[in-house]
Design a protein around this motif. Structure first.
Motif, PDB file in Angstrom:
ATOM      1  N   ARG A   1      14.350  66.096  76.612  1.00 40.69           N
ATOM      2  CA  ARG A   1      15.343  65.151  76.088  1.00 40.69           C
ATOM      3  C   ARG A   1      14.913  64.719  74.688  1.00 40.69           C
ATOM      4  NH1 ARG A   1      18.533  60.705  79.659  1.00 40.69           N
ATOM      5  NH2 ARG A   1      20.249  60.409  78.194  1.00 40.69           N
ATOM      6  N   TYR A   2      15.841  64.799  73.764  1.00 38.69           N
ATOM      7  CA  TYR A   2      15.533  64.478  72.374  1.00 38.69           C
ATOM      8  C   TYR A   2      16.548  63.491  71.823  1.00 38.69           C
ATOM      9  CZ  TYR A   2      12.945  68.900  72.769  1.00 38.69           C
ATOM     10  OH  TYR A   2      12.107  69.914  73.175  1.00 38.69           O
ATOM     11  N   ALA A   3      16.077  62.609  70.945  1.00 39.26           N
ATOM     12  CA  ALA A   3      16.946  61.762  70.138  1.00 39.26           C
ATOM     13  C   ALA A   3      16.940  62.335  68.728  1.00 39.26           C
ATOM     14  CB  ALA A   3      16.437  60.325  70.121  1.00 39.26           C
ATOM     15  N   VAL A   4      18.130  62.498  68.158  1.00 43.16           N
ATOM     16  CA  VAL A   4      18.244  63.067  66.811  1.00 43.16           C
ATOM     17  C   VAL A   4      19.108  62.130  65.976  1.00 43.16           C
ATOM     18  CG1 VAL A   4      18.922  65.055  65.430  1.00 43.16           C
ATOM     19  CG2 VAL A   4      18.098  65.398  67.772  1.00 43.16           C
ATOM     20  N   LEU A   5      18.551  61.667  64.867  1.00 39.44           N
ATOM     21  CA  LEU A   5      19.285  60.814  63.937  1.00 39.44           C
ATOM     22  C   LEU A   5      19.855  61.695  62.835  1.00 39.44           C
ATOM     23  CD1 LEU A   5      20.036  57.885  63.184  1.00 39.44           C
ATOM     24  CD2 LEU A   5      17.912  57.800  61.842  1.00 39.44           C
ATOM     25  N   LEU A   6      21.179  61.700  62.718  1.00 47.14           N
ATOM     26  CA  LEU A   6      21.851  62.524  61.718  1.00 47.14           C
ATOM     27  C   LEU A   6      22.382  61.668  60.577  1.00 47.14           C
ATOM     28  CD1 LEU A   6      24.039  64.981  63.868  1.00 47.14           C
ATOM     29  CD2 LEU A   6      21.751  65.386  62.916  1.00 47.14           C
ATOM     30  N   GLY A   7      22.289  62.204  59.363  1.00 46.78           N
ATOM     31  CA  GLY A   7      22.927  61.604  58.198  1.00 46.78           C
ATOM     32  C   GLY A   7      24.210  62.361  57.908  1.00 46.78           C
ATOM     33  N   ILE A   8      25.313  61.642  57.812  1.00 50.24           N
ATOM     34  CA  ILE A   8      26.621  62.253  57.564  1.00 50.24           C
ATOM     35  C   ILE A   8      27.032  61.934  56.132  1.00 50.24           C
ATOM     36  CG2 ILE A   8      28.981  62.511  58.388  1.00 50.24           C
ATOM     37  CD1 ILE A   8      26.934  63.102  60.539  1.00 50.24           C
ATOM     38  N   GLY A   9      27.164  62.964  55.297  1.00 49.91           N
ATOM     39  CA  GLY A   9      27.560  62.766  53.909  1.00 49.91           C
ATOM     40  C   GLY A   9      26.399  62.916  52.952  1.00 49.91           C
TER      41      GLY A   9
ATOM     42  N   ILE B   1      15.382  72.086  66.299  1.00 51.04           N
ATOM     43  CA  ILE B   1      16.421  71.066  66.132  1.00 51.04           C
ATOM     44  C   ILE B   1      17.093  71.200  64.766  1.00 51.04           C
ATOM     45  CG2 ILE B   1      16.769  68.569  65.839  1.00 51.04           C
ATOM     46  CD1 ILE B   1      14.735  68.189  68.130  1.00 51.04           C
ATOM     47  N   GLU B   2      16.291  71.423  63.732  1.00 51.88           N
ATOM     48  CA  GLU B   2      16.870  71.639  62.391  1.00 51.88           C
ATOM     49  C   GLU B   2      17.846  72.813  62.409  1.00 51.88           C
ATOM     50  OE1 GLU B   2      16.690  70.243  59.450  1.00 51.88           O
ATOM     51  OE2 GLU B   2      15.091  68.741  59.661  1.00 51.88           O
ATOM     52  N   LYS B   3      17.438  73.890  63.031  1.00 54.05           N
ATOM     53  CA  LYS B   3      18.282  75.088  63.088  1.00 54.05           C
ATOM     54  C   LYS B   3      19.543  74.835  63.905  1.00 54.05           C
ATOM     55  CE  LYS B   3      18.030  80.042  64.139  1.00 54.05           C
ATOM     56  NZ  LYS B   3      17.163  81.145  64.662  1.00 54.05           N
TER      57      LYS B   3
ATOM     58  N   LYS C   1       5.901  71.280  65.865  1.00 52.22           N
ATOM     59  CA  LYS C   1       6.615  71.955  64.775  1.00 52.22           C
ATOM     60  C   LYS C   1       7.738  72.856  65.311  1.00 52.22           C
ATOM     61  CE  LYS C   1       5.895  74.726  60.591  1.00 52.22           C
ATOM     62  NZ  LYS C   1       7.047  75.609  60.848  1.00 52.22           N
ATOM     63  N   LYS C   2       7.472  73.549  66.407  1.00 55.35           N
ATOM     64  CA  LYS C   2       8.476  74.446  66.972  1.00 55.35           C
ATOM     65  C   LYS C   2       9.723  73.679  67.393  1.00 55.35           C
ATOM     66  CE  LYS C   2       9.033  78.041  70.513  1.00 55.35           C
ATOM     67  NZ  LYS C   2       8.354  78.761  71.633  1.00 55.35           N
ATOM     68  N   GLU C   3       9.519  72.502  67.989  1.00 57.79           N
ATOM     69  CA  GLU C   3      10.658  71.684  68.406  1.00 57.79           C
ATOM     70  C   GLU C   3      11.443  71.177  67.201  1.00 57.79           C
ATOM     71  OE1 GLU C   3       9.427  69.566  72.583  1.00 57.79           O
ATOM     72  OE2 GLU C   3       8.277  68.990  70.804  1.00 57.79           O
TER      73      GLU C   3
ATOM     74  N   LEU D   1      18.620  75.503  73.039  1.00 58.33           N
ATOM     75  CA  LEU D   1      17.484  75.082  72.221  1.00 58.33           C
ATOM     76  C   LEU D   1      16.196  75.515  72.918  1.00 58.33           C
ATOM     77  CD1 LEU D   1      16.488  73.496  69.730  1.00 58.33           C
ATOM     78  CD2 LEU D   1      16.434  71.452  71.164  1.00 58.33           C
ATOM     79  N   GLY D   2      15.405  76.306  72.216  1.00 57.85           N
ATOM     80  CA  GLY D   2      14.156  76.783  72.799  1.00 57.85           C
ATOM     81  C   GLY D   2      14.363  77.616  74.034  1.00 57.85           C
ATOM     82  N   GLY D   3      15.491  78.326  74.099  1.00 61.23           N
ATOM     83  CA  GLY D   3      15.779  79.174  75.248  1.00 61.23           C
ATOM     84  C   GLY D   3      16.305  78.428  76.462  1.00 61.23           C
ATOM     85  N   LYS D   4      16.569  77.120  76.331  1.00 59.45           N
ATOM     86  CA  LYS D   4      17.054  76.325  77.459  1.00 59.45           C
ATOM     87  C   LYS D   4      18.451  75.780  77.155  1.00 59.45           C
ATOM     88  CE  LYS D   4      12.582  75.098  79.396  1.00 59.45           C
ATOM     89  NZ  LYS D   4      11.762  74.038  80.014  1.00 59.45           N
ATOM     90  N   ASP D   5      19.174  75.482  78.238  1.00 57.34           N
ATOM     91  CA  ASP D   5      20.521  74.940  78.111  1.00 57.34           C
ATOM     92  C   ASP D   5      20.454  73.419  78.042  1.00 57.34           C
ATOM     93  OD1 ASP D   5      21.850  77.486  78.382  1.00 57.34           O
ATOM     94  OD2 ASP D   5      21.339  77.416  80.516  1.00 57.34           O
ATOM     95  N   LEU D   6      21.011  72.862  76.964  1.00 53.55           N
ATOM     96  CA  LEU D   6      21.028  71.422  76.769  1.00 53.55           C
ATOM     97  C   LEU D   6      22.456  70.954  76.530  1.00 53.55           C
ATOM     98  CD1 LEU D   6      17.993  72.241  75.904  1.00 53.55           C
ATOM     99  CD2 LEU D   6      17.998  70.054  74.721  1.00 53.55           C
ATOM    100  N   VAL D   7      22.671  69.670  76.780  1.00 57.20           N
ATOM    101  CA  VAL D   7      23.965  69.040  76.483  1.00 57.20           C
ATOM    102  C   VAL D   7      23.762  68.111  75.295  1.00 57.20           C
ATOM    103  CG1 VAL D   7      25.755  67.482  77.314  1.00 57.20           C
ATOM    104  CG2 VAL D   7      24.757  69.185  78.861  1.00 57.20           C
ATOM    105  N   MET D   8      24.590  68.299  74.281  1.00 60.28           N
ATOM    106  CA  MET D   8      24.573  67.439  73.106  1.00 60.28           C
ATOM    107  C   MET D   8      25.708  66.432  73.216  1.00 60.28           C
ATOM    108  SD  MET D   8      25.337  68.452  69.124  1.00 60.28           S
ATOM    109  CE  MET D   8      27.123  68.307  69.316  1.00 60.28           C
ATOM    110  N   ARG D   9      25.415  65.178  72.932  1.00 63.29           N
ATOM    111  CA  ARG D   9      26.480  64.173  72.872  1.00 63.29           C
ATOM    112  C   ARG D   9      26.130  63.122  71.837  1.00 63.29           C
ATOM    113  NH1 ARG D   9      25.983  59.254  76.803  1.00 63.29           N
ATOM    114  NH2 ARG D   9      23.812  59.329  77.410  1.00 63.29           N
ATOM    115  N   GLU D  10      27.137  62.685  71.127  1.00 59.71           N
ATOM    116  CA  GLU D  10      26.951  61.584  70.185  1.00 59.71           C
ATOM    117  C   GLU D  10      27.045  60.274  70.943  1.00 59.71           C
ATOM    118  OE1 GLU D  10      28.967  59.605  66.160  1.00 59.71           O
ATOM    119  OE2 GLU D  10      29.282  61.730  66.623  1.00 59.71           O
ATOM    120  N   LEU D  11      26.093  59.377  70.693  1.00 62.16           N
ATOM    121  CA  LEU D  11      26.096  58.071  71.339  1.00 62.16           C
ATOM    122  C   LEU D  11      26.986  57.112  70.560  1.00 62.16           C
ATOM    123  CD1 LEU D  11      22.304  57.705  72.202  1.00 62.16           C
ATOM    124  CD2 LEU D  11      24.138  58.544  73.656  1.00 62.16           C
TER     125      LEU D  11
END
Length: 399
Positions: A239-247, A195-197, A189-191, A301-311
């Motif tokens: 490492r996380y995969a996040v599926l986003l809805g645009i629109g 991610i939502e935030k 739940k915390k993760e 995220l969660g106090g750690k440094d992450l890199v976000m990139r769109e695939l």
């Protein structure tokens, strides 16, 4: 078997990730070289200080092996072969990228059962391709000729790919859901809340909408997310995969986001103006691989440094483990040209000229390449072959 993987909890991840990393690295000597950057730089620190020249201070890949070069699409879908993994990028010595690439090419040739003379020819063509691109970094490195057919095949696949190919490959379906299984694991739940935030932050939404010219103010929603078991040397990091809805919900497009923890680089580094490892990766990507860097952002995220990139569906990697001698030699020249272009773009004409002059020194009658490059590759192959066999012994004893 799939059900057993789905049941993996966050507290059990480390054990499973370590086991998978050991398995991947035991598959071949080339896989071991790709997956063990730390061993490479430990060798470099012990043995290379007297022979490898000090090149200009520029952003380097830091982990410049064959699998980290491939087609990348920009926001308009234009494809160019660039460096595709910048986890190890630092401001450092460009000679280190050359040695790392040469080692990777040599072990790939050995994996293809090619004779040793092929490695000699590869080193000569590699340095020639690098020098040519370094001298004219604004010129396109073209993949022409029958001997580059393996690279041309991947390029053509890249040009044909669309969203449904990415969805079917990465999430196994075009449905807006990430299926839990071998590669994707459940989050706590915390993760999920984190991610939502994250995707409500202004800088994050701005980056998503900026890419591909999406309209400002468009709604972005997290449709699904999961822990992602991916890679080799990076296994063990978040490492996380996040599926986003645009629109709006009834008229959405989708995009897949890779969130990857940025750890310290193994490569020796010079002075850099960055605040953390995620910013280091993003800054290096923008310098070395613009098609990738334009869609990356350093996040927390969660106090750690992450890199976000769109695939992007066009992003692919080369599999060059089975080549003829002619193909191996041509690939060495071409891939080194890609690296030379990435390096050369960062140098002014005077710096490029000086670095080219350094590279052209120490050639011998029997080898049209720097002697330090050849001696480093020979020593590294022997060192890594021993380490690889020892890794296999230890891995097998744990089965």
């Amino acid at each position: 078997m799939a059900n057993a993987v789905v049941s993996i909890k966050p507290r059990d991840r480390a054990r499973v990730l370590i086991a998978n990393r050991q398995l991947k690295m035991a598959q071949s000597a080339h896989a071991y070289v790709r997956g063990n950057t730390l061993h490479f730089y430990e060798w470099l620190k012990k043995h290379s200080s007297r022979s490898i020249p000090e090149g200009p201070s520029i952003w380097i890949c830091g982990d410049c092996h064959v699998g980290n070069i491939g087609p990348l699409a920009d926001s308009e879908g234009k494809i160019e072969i660039q460096i595709r993994d910048l986890d190890q990028t630092v401001v450092g010595n460009p000679a280190h990228d050359l040695v790392r690439l040469a080692l990777s090419l040599a072990t790939a040739a050995r994996g293809s059962d090619l004779p040793g003379v092929t490695v000699v020819k590869m080193m000569e063509q590699m340095i020639e391709g690098y020098e040519s691109a370094l001298a004219a970094p604004r010129t396109e490195v073209k993949a022409n000729g029958d001997d580059l057919t393996p690279i041309q095949v991947v390029l053509e696949q890249s040009r044909r790919r669309r969203w449904h190919h990415l969805a079917e490959e990465r999430i196994e379906d075009v449905k807006p859901q990430i299926p839990l299984g071998k590669r994707f694991w459940t989050l706590d739940k915390k993760e999920r809340d984190g991610i939502e935030k994250l995707f409500q932050e202004e800088a994050v939404t701005a980056k998503i909408l900026e890419f591909k010219g999406r309209e400002k103010g468009t709604t972005i929603a997290v449709v699904d997310s999961a822990y992602w078991m991916k890679g080799c040397s990076s296994l063990g990091r978040l490492r996380y995969a996040v599926l986003l809805g645009i629109g709006k919900k009834n008229d959405r497009s989708y995009c897949l986001i890779d969130l990857k923890e940025a750890a310290s680089a193994a490569a020796p580094q010079r002075r850099m103006r960055v605040h953390n490892n995620a910013q280091r990766v993003v800054t290096g990507a923008r310098e070395l691989s613009p098609n990738l860097g334009e869609r990356m952002l350093a996040v927390k995220l969660g106090g750690k440094d992450l890199v976000m990139r769109e695939l992007m569906p066009q992003d692919l990697k080369f599999d060059l483990d089975r080549l003829t001698q002619e193909q191996a030699v041509a690939a060495a020249r071409y891939l080194a040209g890609v690296v030379g272009k990435a390096h050369g773009r960062q140098m002014d004409s005077k710096t490029r000229s000086s670095w080219l002059s350094t590279l052209k020194k120490q050639h011998s009658k029997s080898l049209d390449a720097p002697s330090w490059l050849w001696s480093s590759v020979v020593a590294l192959i022997a060192d890594h072959e021993t380490a690889y066999l020892e890794h296999c012994r230890l891995y097998a004893s744990g089965l």
